[in-house]
Design a protein around this motif. Structure first.
Motif, PDB file in Angstrom:
ATOM      1  N   VAL A  21       0.834  -1.203   0.000  1.00 39.85           N
ATOM      2  CA  VAL A  21       0.000   0.000   0.000  1.00 39.85           C
ATOM      3  C   VAL A  21       0.867   1.251   0.000  1.00 39.85           C
ATOM      4  O   VAL A  21       0.637   2.191  -0.776  1.00 39.85           O
ATOM      5  CB  VAL A  21      -0.951   0.005   1.216  1.00 39.85           C
ATOM      6  N   LEU A  22       1.883   1.282   0.866  1.00 40.78           N
ATOM      7  CA  LEU A  22       2.759   2.449   0.930  1.00 40.78           C
ATOM      8  C   LEU A  22       3.559   2.598  -0.359  1.00 40.78           C
ATOM      9  O   LEU A  22       3.720   3.711  -0.880  1.00 40.78           O
ATOM     10  CB  LEU A  22       3.706   2.345   2.127  1.00 40.78           C
ATOM     11  N   ALA A  23       4.079   1.492  -0.879  1.00 39.42           N
ATOM     12  CA  ALA A  23       4.864   1.548  -2.111  1.00 39.42           C
ATOM     13  C   ALA A  23       4.022   2.107  -3.257  1.00 39.42           C
ATOM     14  O   ALA A  23       4.480   2.955  -4.034  1.00 39.42           O
ATOM     15  CB  ALA A  23       5.390   0.156  -2.468  1.00 39.42           C
ATOM     16  N   GLU A  24       2.766   1.642  -3.365  1.00 39.00           N
ATOM     17  CA  GLU A  24       1.892   2.130  -4.431  1.00 39.00           C
ATOM     18  C   GLU A  24       1.581   3.609  -4.252  1.00 39.00           C
ATOM     19  O   GLU A  24       1.546   4.373  -5.229  1.00 39.00           O
ATOM     20  CB  GLU A  24       0.597   1.321  -4.443  1.00 39.00           C
ATOM     21  N   LEU A  25       1.376   4.023  -3.000  1.00 36.58           N
ATOM     22  CA  LEU A  25       1.115   5.432  -2.718  1.00 36.58           C
ATOM     23  C   LEU A  25       2.301   6.300  -3.123  1.00 36.58           C
ATOM     24  O   LEU A  25       2.143   7.371  -3.724  1.00 36.58           O
ATOM     25  CB  LEU A  25       0.818   5.611  -1.231  1.00 36.58           C
ATOM     26  N   LEU A  26       3.508   5.842  -2.810  1.00 36.65           N
ATOM     27  CA  LEU A  26       4.709   6.598  -3.167  1.00 36.65           C
ATOM     28  C   LEU A  26       4.882   6.667  -4.679  1.00 36.65           C
ATOM     29  O   LEU A  26       5.234   7.720  -5.226  1.00 36.65           O
ATOM     30  CB  LEU A  26       5.935   5.955  -2.520  1.00 36.65           C
ATOM     31  N   VAL A  27       4.645   5.557  -5.363  1.00 34.34           N
ATOM     32  CA  VAL A  27       4.770   5.554  -6.822  1.00 34.34           C
ATOM     33  C   VAL A  27       3.794   6.552  -7.436  1.00 34.34           C
ATOM     34  O   VAL A  27       4.166   7.359  -8.294  1.00 34.34           O
ATOM     35  CB  VAL A  27       4.517   4.143  -7.383  1.00 34.34           C
ATOM     36  N   VAL A  39      10.123   0.162  -8.199  1.00 37.43           N
ATOM     37  CA  VAL A  39       9.956  -0.363  -6.840  1.00 37.43           C
ATOM     38  C   VAL A  39      10.732  -1.667  -6.668  1.00 37.43           C
ATOM     39  O   VAL A  39      10.737  -2.518  -7.567  1.00 37.43           O
ATOM     40  CB  VAL A  39       8.466  -0.613  -6.521  1.00 37.43           C
ATOM     41  N   ALA A  40      11.366  -1.812  -5.511  1.00 42.61           N
ATOM     42  CA  ALA A  40      11.969  -3.077  -5.089  1.00 42.61           C
ATOM     43  C   ALA A  40      11.372  -3.439  -3.741  1.00 42.61           C
ATOM     44  O   ALA A  40      11.097  -2.548  -2.921  1.00 42.61           O
ATOM     45  CB  ALA A  40      13.487  -2.946  -4.983  1.00 42.61           C
ATOM     46  N   ARG A  41      11.143  -4.738  -3.507  1.00 48.37           N
ATOM     47  CA  ARG A  41      10.460  -5.178  -2.287  1.00 48.37           C
ATOM     48  C   ARG A  41      11.404  -5.706  -1.216  1.00 48.37           C
ATOM     49  O   ARG A  41      11.021  -5.819  -0.056  1.00 48.37           O
ATOM     50  CB  ARG A  41       9.457  -6.282  -2.623  1.00 48.37           C
ATOM     51  N   THR A  42      12.628  -6.052  -1.584  1.00 48.43           N
ATOM     52  CA  THR A  42      13.578  -6.630  -0.629  1.00 48.43           C
ATOM     53  C   THR A  42      14.940  -5.963  -0.799  1.00 48.43           C
ATOM     54  O   THR A  42      15.194  -5.249  -1.781  1.00 48.43           O
ATOM     55  CB  THR A  42      13.744  -8.140  -0.855  1.00 48.43           C
ATOM     56  N   GLY A  43      15.828  -6.253   0.143  1.00 50.78           N
ATOM     57  CA  GLY A  43      17.176  -5.725   0.035  1.00 50.78           C
ATOM     58  C   GLY A  43      17.907  -6.260  -1.173  1.00 50.78           C
ATOM     59  O   GLY A  43      18.626  -5.525  -1.860  1.00 50.78           O
ATOM     60  N   SER A  44      17.736  -7.550  -1.456  1.00 48.93           N
ATOM     61  CA  SER A  44      18.382  -8.149  -2.621  1.00 48.93           C
ATOM     62  C   SER A  44      17.892  -7.523  -3.915  1.00 48.93           C
ATOM     63  O   SER A  44      18.681  -7.214  -4.821  1.00 48.93           O
ATOM     64  CB  SER A  44      18.123  -9.663  -2.646  1.00 48.93           C
ATOM     65  N   GLU A  45      16.567  -7.330  -4.014  1.00 42.79           N
ATOM     66  CA  GLU A  45      16.009  -6.674  -5.195  1.00 42.79           C
ATOM     67  C   GLU A  45      16.551  -5.257  -5.328  1.00 42.79           C
ATOM     68  O   GLU A  45      16.824  -4.778  -6.436  1.00 42.79           O
ATOM     69  CB  GLU A  45      14.481  -6.631  -5.115  1.00 42.79           C
ATOM     70  N   ALA A  46      16.709  -4.584  -4.201  1.00 35.16           N
ATOM     71  CA  ALA A  46      17.212  -3.207  -4.228  1.00 35.16           C
ATOM     72  C   ALA A  46      18.620  -3.145  -4.816  1.00 35.16           C
ATOM     73  O   ALA A  46      18.916  -2.306  -5.679  1.00 35.16           O
ATOM     74  CB  ALA A  46      17.201  -2.622  -2.820  1.00 35.16           C
ATOM     75  N   LEU A  47      19.491  -4.034  -4.372  1.00 32.58           N
ATOM     76  CA  LEU A  47      20.867  -4.033  -4.869  1.00 32.58           C
ATOM     77  C   LEU A  47      20.902  -4.305  -6.370  1.00 32.58           C
ATOM     78  O   LEU A  47      21.667  -3.662  -7.108  1.00 32.58           O
ATOM     79  CB  LEU A  47      21.689  -5.081  -4.113  1.00 32.58           C
ATOM     80  N   ASN A  48      20.082  -5.244  -6.826  1.00 35.95           N
ATOM     81  CA  ASN A  48      20.028  -5.533  -8.263  1.00 35.95           C
ATOM     82  C   ASN A  48      19.435  -4.363  -9.047  1.00 35.95           C
ATOM     83  O   ASN A  48      19.916  -4.025 -10.135  1.00 35.95           O
ATOM     84  CB  ASN A  48      19.199  -6.791  -8.520  1.00 35.95           C
TER      85      ASN A  48
END
Length: 237
Positions: A21-27, A39-48
């Motif tokens: 919900v927060l991620a969608e609001l920010l987008v 958007v990335a949901r995890t730390g691993s996704e963020a690094l990639n």
């Protein structure tokens, strides 16, 4: 008018948050403001995503399902990535603030927050990191210290100095005003903005790292001034 509205191409932002919900609001909010958002949901996704998407700024939640945002920031900085980071978190203890800035964060916003405040902080961080400060020249030189403002690089002699975003911001400010003493409050306002939660201990942490990287045995340039703050001395020959 925001930085993105003045640019021909939207500025890329990466939102890292596992709350849908927060991620969608920010987008939705940041896209409406003129940014391009992924958007990335995890730390691993963020690094990639940082490698693949190459954002101009990361909005990074601290509490993630695999490892926390402080770890993400530390790994990025250790790998030489200086993409600006704004932490989003419910944590607001002084130790958490120090951990965030110590990991290489550029700002820290506690939940709940107003979307307008986040947009203002994004613009402020991008203004500090993407454009030279008024009065800065493209290259600053103090004795054998060279600071490339546009390239965000620095050398002491011919040796490159690896700096975090905050350390570079502090160094640039000191090199722009050699022999001038700045209090921790002055440096906090310059590096993090007037409304930042960074305290004196956070400034001391950043300056400790900067002094360790810039100073040389018998050739100290950045000094502490008791009860006053910090100064960049021009070496006397």
């Amino acid at each position: 008018m925001s930085l993105t509205q003045r640019a021909s191409n939207p500025t890329r932002l990466l939102v890292v948050d596992d709350e849908p919900v927060l991620a969608e609001l920010l987008v939705d909010s940041l896209t409406f403001a003129g940014y391009e958002v992924s958007v990335a949901r995890t730390g691993s996704e963020a690094l990639n995503s940082v490698t693949e998407y190459q954002p101009a700024l990361i909005i990074l939640d601290v509490n993630l399902p695999d490892f926390n945002g402080f770890v993400v920031a530390a790994r990025l900085r250790a790998g030489g990535d200086d993409t600006p980071i704004i932490f989003l978190t419910a944590r607001d203890a002084p130790t958490d603030l120090r951990d965030g800035f110590g990991a290489g964060g550029d700002d820290y916003l506690t939940k709940p927050f107003r979307l307008e405040e986040l947009r203002l902080r994004i613009d402020a961080v991008l203004r500090r990191t993407l454009t030279p400060t008024a009065g800065d020249s493209s290259t600053l030189k103090v004795a054998d210290l060279v600071v490339d403002v546009d390239g965000r690089r620095a050398w002491r002699g011919n040796v490159p100095i690896e700096l975090s975003t905050i350390e570079f911001s502090l160094l640039r400010h000191l090199a722009t005003h050699p022999n001038k003493v700045f209090s921790t409050a002055d440096l906090s306002r310059h590096a993090w903005g007037s409304d930042s939660k960074a305290d004196a201990s956070t400034v001391h942490l950043g300056m400790s790292g900067l002094r360790r990287k810039v100073n040389r045995p018998g050739q100290s340039m950045i000094d502490t001034v008791a009860d006053l703050g910090y100064v960049m001395r021009v070496p006397q020959h």
